[in-house]
Design an enzyme around this catalytic site. Structure first.
Site, PDB file in Angstrom:
ATOM      1  N   HIS A   1      12.040  28.548 -50.233  1.00  0.00           N
ATOM      2  CA  HIS A   1      12.272  29.642 -49.284  1.00  0.00           C
ATOM      3  C   HIS A   1      13.509  29.453 -48.418  1.00  0.00           C
ATOM      4  CE1 HIS A   1       8.359  31.843 -49.732  1.00  0.00           C
ATOM      5  NE2 HIS A   1       8.071  30.715 -50.348  1.00  0.00           N
TER       6      HIS A   1
ATOM      7  N   ASP B   1      20.433  30.341 -43.161  1.00  0.00           N
ATOM      8  CA  ASP B   1      19.066  30.821 -43.364  1.00  0.00           C
ATOM      9  C   ASP B   1      18.852  31.116 -44.845  1.00  0.00           C
ATOM     10  OD1 ASP B   1      16.520  31.682 -42.718  1.00  0.00           O
ATOM     11  OD2 ASP B   1      17.191  32.926 -41.048  1.00  0.00           O
TER      12      ASP B   1
HETATM   13  O1  F6P Z   1      10.231  29.348 -44.883  1.00  0.00           O
HETATM   14  C1  F6P Z   1      10.284  28.248 -44.113  1.00  0.00           C
HETATM   15  C2  F6P Z   1       8.969  27.795 -43.497  1.00  0.00           C
HETATM   16  O2  F6P Z   1       8.925  26.411 -43.403  1.00  0.00           O
HETATM   17  C3  F6P Z   1       7.729  28.257 -44.233  1.00  0.00           C
HETATM   18  O3  F6P Z   1       7.354  27.376 -45.266  1.00  0.00           O
HETATM   19  C4  F6P Z   1       6.745  28.324 -43.117  1.00  0.00           C
HETATM   20  O4  F6P Z   1       5.730  29.219 -43.372  1.00  0.00           O
HETATM   21  C5  F6P Z   1       7.580  28.776 -41.931  1.00  0.00           C
HETATM   22  O5  F6P Z   1       8.857  28.306 -42.182  1.00  0.00           O
HETATM   23  C6  F6P Z   1       7.041  28.312 -40.582  1.00  0.00           C
HETATM   24  O6  F6P Z   1       7.122  26.917 -40.458  1.00  0.00           O
HETATM   25  P1  F6P Z   1       5.942  25.993 -39.956  1.00  0.00           P
HETATM   26  O7  F6P Z   1       4.811  26.095 -40.917  1.00  0.00           O
HETATM   27  O8  F6P Z   1       6.533  24.608 -39.901  1.00  0.00           O
HETATM   28  O9  F6P Z   1       5.556  26.486 -38.591  1.00  0.00           O
END
Ligand code: F6P
Length: 420
Positions: free
Chosen positions: A155, A364
């Protein structure tokens, strides 16, 4: 065929809950609900000893979640995933903190997840693994004899080999990618960086998107993540009509003033501090605009146990306070930073009300706020998106005002142009 999704964090929806908060969660949940299947990952909770996953059924979807131990949370999640891989993948070598103990913890959790998942797999399952926390998961499953089709979606950005190669054990970790049958990235830039890295660091051979590493062959391709545009457009139109509380209050407090909006997790990759500075620069360069426009930055805190995030929390307060004190008036506060999350509904309404959407990450993977902002606009009187050239979304949304977020003056001028 059953779809099995694995992601670091799994949020089990409340019964009858329609919309989850994040883009990833919404997109995956819709895919799963259509096919039926299993979603496995971390519950977000911590317990003293690791236990087998607990399973909860919601409609056609089984959610299997496991807690982490505190040591696992520290090494796998906060340490290797978010102090080493996250900054590295966002081209921030200066912030990358590598520790062998954290790396060992990361591999151990991936092994534990593989073992737990094995016990739940059926022969015709298609397994779809998500994000940088779980890169070696397929290799661990293959080691245990799993022959199912396994896909991976990354992602976030994937940096060039010259950056990625600074990570100790970079080649070992990158080569585990070959255990997947299909690897999805956000943009062709990420595809090229990953393939380039596999070739230069792991001796891979590539023929277009097909990459052979040792005896395994995988396909690496861009699948830019999107949103359900129609659903979001309807949400935005309805939320303005129904005038939910935050929107109604915004209307009262803003009056006829124009609104510039930013919405991001409080993360240094999002360029929030630089964006606040750019808004300050805009007000300094265009004094006639003072009192006529306000900026709202919604920034729900995230990963606050990681020191770099705690520092950003402090810094953003400091910068917003300084600019408000220097540029504000007794009856006008130029910048509001709100450190909490709003529902999709409320966000959709804010976007529609805002004349300018400021999406200016330093780097990003995609950035779905850019897509949500555009989808939320009133076609009869749309706002303007100012978009960082370093967001994956810039590859698709060339009609936005594309800016370099490192150039405060350029962003300030883009705000002016967007308002005009
Ligand atoms: O897309 C990046 C990401 O790490 C996702 O995997 C995740 O859902 C989101 O950001 C939020 O991050 P975290 O789970 O560390 O709060």
């Amino acid at each position: 065929m059953r779809l099995v999704i694995v992601s670091n964090r799994v949020t089990i929806p409340e019964r009858h809950e329609k919309a989850a908060a994040g883009g990833l969660a919404v997109a995956l949940r819709e895919a799963l609900e259509q096919h039926g299947g299993l979603w496995f990952g971390w519950s977000g909770g911590v317990s003293e000893a690791s236990a087998p996953p607990s399973v909860v059924q919601r409609g056609r979807v089984s959610y299997a979640v496991t807690d982490l131990t505190e040591a696992e949370r520290q090494s796998y999640y906060l340490g290797f995933s978010n102090r080493a891989l996250w900054p590295l993948m966002h081209y921030r070598l200066g912030l990358t903190e590598f520790s062998r103990a954290d790396y060992a913890g990361y591999l151990a959790v991936n092994r534990r997840f593989a073992k737990a998942l094995m016990a739940m797999l059926q022969p015709d399952d298609v397994i779809w693994i998500h994000d940088y926390h779980l890169i070696p998961l397929a290799a661990e499953l293959r080691r245990r004899g799993v022959t199912n089709r396994i896909g991976y979606f990354h992602h976030i950005p994937w940096p060039p080999a010259e950056v990625f190669g600074a990570l100790p054990f970079a080649a070992t970790l990158a080569s585990t990618i070959a255990a997947y049958d299909l690897v999805g990235m956000q943009t062709s830039i990420d595809v090229n960086n990953l393939i380039g890295g596999l070739v230069s660091m792991c001796g891979a051979r590539s023929d277009g998107r097909r990459v052979r590493v040792g005896r395994r062959e995988t396909v690496v391709q861009a699948f830019p993540i999107g949103i359900d545009v129609d659903a979001f457009r309807k949400l935005a139109a309805a939320s303005v009509r129904s005038a939910t509380t935050p929107l109604k209050t915004t209307r009262q407090s803003l009056g006829e003033r124009k609104l510039v909006i930013g919405v991001d997790r409080l993360d240094y990759s999002k360029g929030i501090v630089q964006r606040l500075e750019a808004f300050g620069q805009f007000l300094r360069s265009h004094p006639d605009q003072r009192g006529r426009v306000g900026m709202l930055q919604i920034a729900p805190p995230s990963r606050s146990d990681v020191p770099e995030y705690a520092e950003l929390d402090r810094q953003s307060d400091e910068v917003a306070g300084r600019l408000n004190a220097a540029l504000g008036e007794f009856d006008w506060t130029p910048i509001r930073v709100v450190k909490k999350a709003y529902s999709r509904n409320a966000r959709a309404g804010f976007y529609r009300r805002a004349q300018v959407g400021l999406v200016t990450p330093m780097r990003d993977g995609m950035n779905l706020v850019a897509k949500e902002y555009v989808a939320a606009q009133d076609p009869a009187d749309p706002g303007v998106l100012v978009l960082s050239r370093f967001a994956g979304a810039a590859q698709q949304m060339g009609e936005a005002l594309i800016v370099n977020p490192f150039d405060t003056h350029e962003v300030a001028e883009a705000i002016r142009t967007a308002l005009a």
